[in-house]
Write an enzyme that holds these catalytic residues in place. Structure first.
Site, short mmCIF file in Angstrom:
data_model
loop_
_atom_site.label_atom_id
_atom_site.label_comp_id
_atom_site.label_asym_id
_atom_site.label_seq_id
_atom_site.Cartn_x
_atom_site.Cartn_y
_atom_site.Cartn_z
CE LYS A 102 3.15 3.29 13.44
NZ LYS A 102 3.62 2.65 12.22
CE1 TYR A 129 -5.49 4.13 8.58
CE2 TYR A 129 -6.31 3.61 10.77
CZ TYR A 129 -5.38 3.42 9.77
OH TYR A 129 -4.33 2.55 9.94
CE1 TYR A 166 -0.40 3.12 7.43
CE2 TYR A 166 -1.54 3.96 9.35
CZ TYR A 166 -1.47 3.07 8.30
OH TYR A 166 -2.45 2.13 8.13
N PRO A 226 -5.12 0.27 18.28
CG PRO A 226 -6.73 -1.27 17.68
CD PRO A 226 -6.22 -0.50 18.83
CG HIS A 274 -2.11 -0.89 1.11
ND1 HIS A 274 -3.29 -0.63 1.73
CD2 HIS A 274 -2.29 -2.05 0.42
CE1 HIS A 274 -4.17 -1.57 1.42
NE2 HIS A 274 -3.59 -2.46 0.64
P1 FAS Z 1 0.47 -11.67 21.79
O1 FAS Z 1 -0.59 -11.23 22.76
O2 FAS Z 1 0.12 -11.78 20.34
O3 FAS Z 1 1.03 -13.10 22.20
C1 FAS Z 1 1.27 -13.42 23.56
C2 FAS Z 1 1.19 -14.93 23.69
O4 FAS Z 1 1.51 -15.27 25.05
C3 FAS Z 1 -0.20 -15.46 23.41
O5 FAS Z 1 -0.13 -16.56 22.54
C4 FAS Z 1 -0.72 -15.87 24.79
O6 FAS Z 1 -1.58 -16.98 24.74
C5 FAS Z 1 0.57 -16.22 25.51
N1 FAS Z 1 0.50 -16.12 26.98
C6 FAS Z 1 -0.21 -15.24 27.71
N2 FAS Z 1 -0.04 -15.50 29.03
C7 FAS Z 1 0.82 -16.58 29.12
C8 FAS Z 1 1.37 -17.32 30.18
N3 FAS Z 1 1.08 -17.03 31.45
N4 FAS Z 1 2.19 -18.35 29.90
C9 FAS Z 1 2.49 -18.66 28.60
N5 FAS Z 1 1.99 -18.00 27.54
C10 FAS Z 1 1.16 -16.96 27.80
N6 FAS Z 1 -2.22 -4.51 16.44
C11 FAS Z 1 -2.30 -3.84 15.28
O7 FAS Z 1 -1.29 -3.29 14.82
N7 FAS Z 1 -3.51 -3.73 14.61
C12 FAS Z 1 -4.66 -4.32 15.07
O8 FAS Z 1 -5.73 -4.22 14.46
C13 FAS Z 1 -4.61 -5.05 16.27
N8 FAS Z 1 -5.73 -5.68 16.76
C14 FAS Z 1 -5.66 -6.35 17.97
C15 FAS Z 1 -6.78 -6.99 18.53
C16 FAS Z 1 -6.71 -7.65 19.77
C17 FAS Z 1 -7.94 -8.33 20.37
C18 FAS Z 1 -5.49 -7.67 20.47
C19 FAS Z 1 -5.39 -8.35 21.82
C20 FAS Z 1 -4.36 -7.05 19.93
C21 FAS Z 1 -4.43 -6.40 18.67
N9 FAS Z 1 -3.32 -5.79 18.10
C22 FAS Z 1 -3.37 -5.11 16.93
C23 FAS Z 1 -2.06 -5.85 18.74
C24 FAS Z 1 -1.46 -7.19 18.40
O9 FAS Z 1 -1.31 -7.31 17.03
C25 FAS Z 1 -0.17 -7.26 19.17
O10 FAS Z 1 0.62 -6.11 18.99
C26 FAS Z 1 0.62 -8.48 18.84
O11 FAS Z 1 -0.20 -9.60 19.03
C27 FAS Z 1 1.85 -8.51 19.76
O12 FAS Z 1 2.39 -9.76 19.71
P2 FAS Z 1 2.96 -10.45 21.04
O13 FAS Z 1 3.81 -9.47 21.77
O14 FAS Z 1 3.53 -11.74 20.60
O15 FAS Z 1 1.70 -10.68 21.99
C1 PHB Z 2 -6.24 -4.34 10.03
O1 PHB Z 2 -6.20 -4.53 8.78
O2 PHB Z 2 -6.64 -5.21 10.84
C2 PHB Z 2 -5.79 -3.00 10.56
C3 PHB Z 2 -5.23 -2.07 9.70
C4 PHB Z 2 -4.82 -0.83 10.20
C5 PHB Z 2 -4.99 -0.54 11.55
C6 PHB Z 2 -5.54 -1.50 12.41
C7 PHB Z 2 -5.95 -2.73 11.92
O3 PHB Z 2 -4.59 0.66 12.03
#
Ligand code: FAS
Ligand code: PHB
Length: 393
Positions: free
Chosen positions: A300, A204, A388, A296, A76
């Site tokens: 980032k 957005y 961004y 989100p 993009h």
């Molecule tokens: P994660 O949370 O992905 O992974 C952590 C892992 O540790 C999980 O598998 C969990 O099960 C495990 N864990 C937890 N407790 C534990 C324990 N006690 N023992 C062992 N394992 C354990 N970011 C964006 O940029 N755009 C988005 O749209 C976006 N949407 C999101 C929606 C949701 C619901 C959430 C929660 C996050 C979102 N994020 C988004 C942020 C997301 O992408 C995170 O930045 C990304 O998952 C970070 O990765 P990790 O640091 O690996 O954490």
């Molecule tokens: C997504 O595609 O899930 C997405 C893209 C941009 C954002 C957040 C989520 O800022």
């Protein structure tokens, strides 16, 4: 059955942070064991982030898992911000000479997981919430129980990659640990639908009734979000209500041509800004969502996890290859410097685009003036684009 293991680095969490770290260490001959609370099937089914900075794509290539993101990732060169029917395109390529890649976190996690399995790295899954971390001066212990076995891992270091609700942050003593948090008075309802995306780029949208966003995963898989009350549940949102709300908040010409269809996934994520300081203590290092959370809106979250792992993996390689602890000592400050700038950008984008019920009319006027100035100022647009596409590591 009891599993007693010795390894270089014990990693808590098999999300993108933990998997990427394990893979990068293995490529440098450094061993790790991963402990995961959930089943791998559950981890691989999560639908979350969508946008990768070039730095994150480079990290996937460095981990030798860049083939699919290079061929299937959607490049993009810009995105749109709309206010009512007013549209502004942020031309990332023109302003910064680079764009971003849309490639779902689900796919990132799959690519990393398959590589880690091919490395024959042990992943203890279904470990639940009772894993214990014991730090001492020259090693760490990670113990716990999964349905398959009890486990006792001895390692040189432990990496806390267990997300916001993990345990590893608590291993930093409460009298040393500081936590900074802003909880937003709304969440995001996310929907996945097998429909043609609203546009070829991300949109957005800010509207007087709330925020909405149009993204995608491929030409036939759309990802949408609408701002919703914090305590809403997905049961409160029928597909009909979701599509009507989305259309209301998009510019009319986009809403008119929107292809709607049944949702194949629906979830609500709370929005918060959060940072833990420091990100290390003795032999534990915290990375990714375990150390910080961003709303989100700025795309980032996942990208910050990747830059944390860039710093941490380099520091661990420096230690194991040259017995040099200097980068480990500097990890927290170096990671936090980039984290706080991404926190600022994510907070600013969220403040610019969402409806804050408890705020007065003056605040709404400020929001509109900010958008108007953004429309008129190429320098302001460049500052937005610079954040961004991702600030330098
Ligand atoms: P994660 O949370 O992905 O992974 C952590 C892992 O540790 C999980 O598998 C969990 O099960 C495990 N864990 C937890 N407790 C534990 C324990 N006690 N023992 C062992 N394992 C354990 N970011 C964006 O940029 N755009 C988005 O749209 C976006 N949407 C999101 C929606 C949701 C619901 C959430 C929660 C996050 C979102 N994020 C988004 C942020 C997301 O992408 C995170 O930045 C990304 O998952 C970070 O990765 P990790 O640091 O690996 O954490
Ligand atoms: C997504 O595609 O899930 C997405 C893209 C941009 C954002 C957040 C989520 O800022």
């Amino acid at each position: 059955m009891k599993l007693t293991l010795k390894t270089d680095v014990a990693i808590i969490g098999s999300g993108p942070s933990g998997l990427l770290l394990s893979r990068l260490l293995k490529l440098k001959g450094i061993s790790s064991v991963i402990v995961e609370r959930q089943s791998i099937t559950h981890v691989l089914s999560r639908i979350r982030a969508g946008v990768l900075e070039q730095g994150s794509v480079n990290m996937m290539r460095r981990a030798e898992v860049g083939t699919r993101v290079s061929s299937e990732g959607l490049r993009h060169d810009g995105f749109q911000i709309t206010y009512g029917d007013r549209e502004l395109r942020i031309d990332l390529q023109k302003l910064m000479g680079k764009g971003v890649t849309v490639y779902g976190q689900t796919e990132v996690t799959k690519d990393l997981y398959h590589a880690v399995i091919s490395d024959n790295t042990q992943i203890i899954e279904n470990a639940g919430d009772d894993t214990a971390i014991t730090l001492s001066s020259d090693h760490v212990k990670v113990t716990g129980v999964s349905p398959e076995c009890a486990f006792d891992i001895e390692a040189k270091f432990v990496a806390g990659c267990d997300g916001y609700r993990g345990i590893s942050r608590q291993a930093i003593p409460v009298d040393i640990r500081q936590e900074f948090e802003r909880i937003y008075p709304f969440g995001w309802l996310g929907v996945l639908s097998e429909t043609k995306p609203a546009d070829h780029e991300i949109i957005y949208s800010s509207h007087e009734n709330g925020f909405a966003m149009c993204s995608m995963r491929n030409a036939n898989l759309s990802r949408y979000y609408v701002q919703c009350p914090t305590n809403d549940r997905t049961d409160d949102w029928s597909d009909e209500r979701f599509w009507a709300t989305l259309k209301e908040r998009l510019p009319s010409q986009i809403a008119q041509s929107l292809e709607i269809g049944p949702s194949i996934e629906k979830s609500i994520a709370p929005l918060r800004s959060f940072v833990c300081e420091p990100l290390s203590h003795q032999r534990i290092f915290i990375a990714g969502d375990a150390g910080h959370i961003v709303p989100p809106t700025g795309a980032k979250g996942l990208n910050l996890a990747f830059s944390d792992i860039f710093y941490l993996s380099n520091a661990l390689v420096q230690y194991f290859s040259k017995n040099d602890e200097s980068e480990l000592t500097g990890y927290s400050d170096r990671a936090l410097a980039r984290i706080w700038k991404a926190e600022r950008f994510s907070w600013w984008m969220t403040s610019l685009l969402h409806k804050f019920d408890e705020e007065d009319r003056f605040a709404e006027k400020m929001r509109r003036a900010e958008f108007q100035f953004l429309c008129e100022s190429p320098d302001f647009q460049r500052a937005l684009a610079e954040n961004y596409v991702g600030l330098p590591y």
